[in-house]
Design a protein around this motif. Sequence first.
Motif, mmCIF file in Angstrom:
data_model
loop_
_atom_site.group_PDB
_atom_site.id
_atom_site.type_symbol
_atom_site.label_atom_id
_atom_site.label_comp_id
_atom_site.label_asym_id
_atom_site.label_seq_id
_atom_site.Cartn_x
_atom_site.Cartn_y
_atom_site.Cartn_z
ATOM 1 N N TYR A 198 -29.224 -2.364 -21.341
ATOM 2 C CA TYR A 198 -29.128 -1.858 -19.974
ATOM 3 C C TYR A 198 -30.308 -2.270 -19.081
ATOM 4 O O TYR A 198 -30.115 -2.714 -17.949
ATOM 5 C CB TYR A 198 -28.994 -0.328 -20.014
ATOM 6 C CG TYR A 198 -29.055 0.333 -18.662
ATOM 7 C CD1 TYR A 198 -27.997 0.213 -17.761
ATOM 8 C CD2 TYR A 198 -30.171 1.077 -18.280
ATOM 9 C CE1 TYR A 198 -28.047 0.807 -16.518
ATOM 10 C CE2 TYR A 198 -30.231 1.673 -17.033
ATOM 11 C CZ TYR A 198 -29.171 1.532 -16.151
ATOM 12 O OH TYR A 198 -29.234 2.116 -14.921
ATOM 13 N N HIS A 199 -31.528 -2.114 -19.586
ATOM 14 C CA HIS A 199 -32.711 -2.356 -18.736
ATOM 15 C C HIS A 199 -33.017 -3.847 -18.552
ATOM 16 O O HIS A 199 -33.890 -4.207 -17.765
ATOM 17 C CB HIS A 199 -33.926 -1.608 -19.287
ATOM 18 C CG HIS A 199 -33.702 -0.133 -19.370
ATOM 19 N ND1 HIS A 199 -33.153 0.461 -20.492
ATOM 20 C CD2 HIS A 199 -33.900 0.857 -18.463
ATOM 21 C CE1 HIS A 199 -33.042 1.760 -20.273
ATOM 22 N NE2 HIS A 199 -33.482 2.033 -19.062
ATOM 23 N N GLU A 242 -34.806 -2.917 -26.713
ATOM 24 C CA GLU A 242 -33.809 -3.872 -26.220
ATOM 25 C C GLU A 242 -34.199 -5.314 -26.556
ATOM 26 O O GLU A 242 -33.334 -6.138 -26.847
ATOM 27 C CB GLU A 242 -33.592 -3.663 -24.713
ATOM 28 C CG GLU A 242 -33.016 -2.278 -24.452
ATOM 29 C CD GLU A 242 -32.642 -1.997 -23.004
ATOM 30 O OE1 GLU A 242 -32.490 -2.946 -22.216
ATOM 31 O OE2 GLU A 242 -32.497 -0.801 -22.674
ATOM 32 N N ARG A 270 -36.396 -3.199 -13.573
ATOM 33 C CA ARG A 270 -37.199 -2.529 -14.608
ATOM 34 C C ARG A 270 -38.168 -3.489 -15.298
ATOM 35 O O ARG A 270 -39.341 -3.200 -15.447
ATOM 36 C CB ARG A 270 -36.286 -1.890 -15.656
ATOM 37 C CG ARG A 270 -35.464 -0.737 -15.136
ATOM 38 C CD ARG A 270 -36.347 0.394 -14.650
ATOM 39 N NE ARG A 270 -35.523 1.502 -14.158
ATOM 40 C CZ ARG A 270 -36.009 2.538 -13.478
ATOM 41 N NH1 ARG A 270 -37.298 2.585 -13.188
ATOM 42 N NH2 ARG A 270 -35.220 3.495 -13.078
ATOM 43 N N TYR A 271 -37.636 -4.604 -15.772
ATOM 44 C CA TYR A 271 -38.456 -5.583 -16.492
ATOM 45 C C TYR A 271 -38.131 -6.975 -15.967
ATOM 46 O O TYR A 271 -37.063 -7.194 -15.398
ATOM 47 C CB TYR A 271 -38.174 -5.527 -17.997
ATOM 48 C CG TYR A 271 -38.382 -4.161 -18.606
ATOM 49 C CD1 TYR A 271 -39.666 -3.645 -18.783
ATOM 50 C CD2 TYR A 271 -37.293 -3.371 -18.994
ATOM 51 C CE1 TYR A 271 -39.854 -2.370 -19.321
ATOM 52 C CE2 TYR A 271 -37.479 -2.098 -19.532
ATOM 53 C CZ TYR A 271 -38.767 -1.604 -19.695
ATOM 54 O OH TYR A 271 -38.953 -0.356 -20.219
ATOM 55 N N ASN A 309 -30.203 -5.857 -18.134
ATOM 56 C CA ASN A 309 -28.953 -6.307 -17.513
ATOM 57 C C ASN A 309 -28.326 -7.463 -18.308
ATOM 58 O O ASN A 309 -27.873 -8.454 -17.754
ATOM 59 C CB ASN A 309 -29.171 -6.709 -16.044
ATOM 60 C CG ASN A 309 -27.863 -6.748 -15.269
ATOM 61 O OD1 ASN A 309 -27.057 -5.833 -15.376
ATOM 62 N ND2 ASN A 309 -27.631 -7.817 -14.526
ATOM 63 N N SER A 312 -42.757 3.033 -21.530
ATOM 64 C CA SER A 312 -42.196 1.856 -20.872
ATOM 65 C C SER A 312 -42.057 0.676 -21.836
ATOM 66 O O SER A 312 -41.011 0.031 -21.893
ATOM 67 C CB SER A 312 -43.066 1.464 -19.673
ATOM 68 O OG SER A 312 -42.484 0.396 -18.965
ATOM 69 N N CYS A 353 -33.785 -11.309 -15.850
ATOM 70 C CA CYS A 353 -33.432 -9.909 -15.575
ATOM 71 C C CYS A 353 -33.501 -9.589 -14.083
ATOM 72 O O CYS A 353 -33.753 -8.437 -13.715
ATOM 73 C CB CYS A 353 -34.355 -8.968 -16.330
ATOM 74 S SG CYS A 353 -34.386 -9.230 -18.087
ATOM 75 N N MET A 362 -38.503 -1.203 -23.580
ATOM 76 C CA MET A 362 -38.362 -2.659 -23.531
ATOM 77 C C MET A 362 -38.229 -3.237 -24.940
ATOM 78 O O MET A 362 -37.378 -4.095 -25.203
ATOM 79 C CB MET A 362 -39.571 -3.270 -22.801
ATOM 80 C CG MET A 362 -39.443 -4.754 -22.499
ATOM 81 S SD MET A 362 -39.773 -5.819 -23.910
ATOM 82 C CE MET A 362 -41.532 -5.626 -24.108
ATOM 83 N N THR A 415 -32.014 -6.444 -12.377
ATOM 84 C CA THR A 415 -32.599 -5.114 -12.576
ATOM 85 C C THR A 415 -34.058 -5.185 -12.161
ATOM 86 O O THR A 415 -34.671 -6.243 -12.241
ATOM 87 C CB THR A 415 -32.486 -4.654 -14.048
ATOM 88 O OG1 THR A 415 -33.324 -3.502 -14.231
ATOM 89 C CG2 THR A 415 -32.966 -5.712 -15.023
#
Length: 296
Positions: free
Chosen positions: A20-21, A106, A79-80, A23, A99, A74, A103, A77
């Motif tokens: 998810y984080h 994933e 996030r990362y 994408n 955090s 990514c 990461m 998104t």
Amino acid sequence: IQVQYVKNPHLESMEEDILYHFNLGTKTHNLPAMFGDIKFVCVGGSANRMRAFAQFMHQELGQPGHVDDIRDICEETDRYSMFKVGPVLSVSHGMGAPSISIMLHELIKLLYHSRCRDVILFRIGTSGGIGLAPGTVVITDKAVDSFFRPQFEQVVLGKVIVRSTELDEGLSKELLQCSTELPDIPTVIANTMCTHDFYEGQGRLDGALCSFSTEEKLEYLRKAHEAGVRNIEMESTVFAAMCRMCNLKAAVICVTLLNRFEGDQISTHHDVLVEYQQRPQGLVAHFIKKRLGLMA
């Protein structure tokens, strides 16, 4: 033989795994085609710094195309950020243990789904030094918690799970050897303390809260120094613990931006800080080029 990077029996029965984080997902993307050749993964806090590292590796590895064409995998998104240059993946992890933990879950699944083999992970970053000159690079021997114990504690279903934070000794020694082959990168192997906070948790006197005296701060830093700690950051214990659990060779290489015995605020000139931050990048790039047989 495929090394089993994941330690989760539930993944086998899932029709689709959505990272998810990042994408990314096993149904929406051909992960083995995208990432199957990855051998080195470098992670660091800042998205801009990891983009700069990818651009640096692009030049160092003599990759085709222009450095400005390296895109954030990514980018859908915020996030990362993730950048791929040949067999090198460069990923941002944000600040602090939660955090980087999200990461890493994933990322490790990404390596598993992509059927990667013999991957080495590096965390490259900045830290506060304890009794070291600013600009010194610390290769982590043991990642320790705020009590100087080489362990990471995670609460799972209301129970405290304790995991070892031992890092690969051979990898650390190889990196130290690489540092001697480069000019102007003073490097040591020492323990790194990982805290859950930048201010009070690291004994700083300059936060919005402070519940201790200057003397108490210095006494704590002296105790850390006696325990072999030479730098403080906020991600190493969970990084070391998760890589160890998942059979991934890993190293933590952080440059010190200041000596905490001498102060709390990072007042060094921006240009000097940029040069300091490039030292772990230069060291890891040298290691990767040696491993790939690109050194003369």
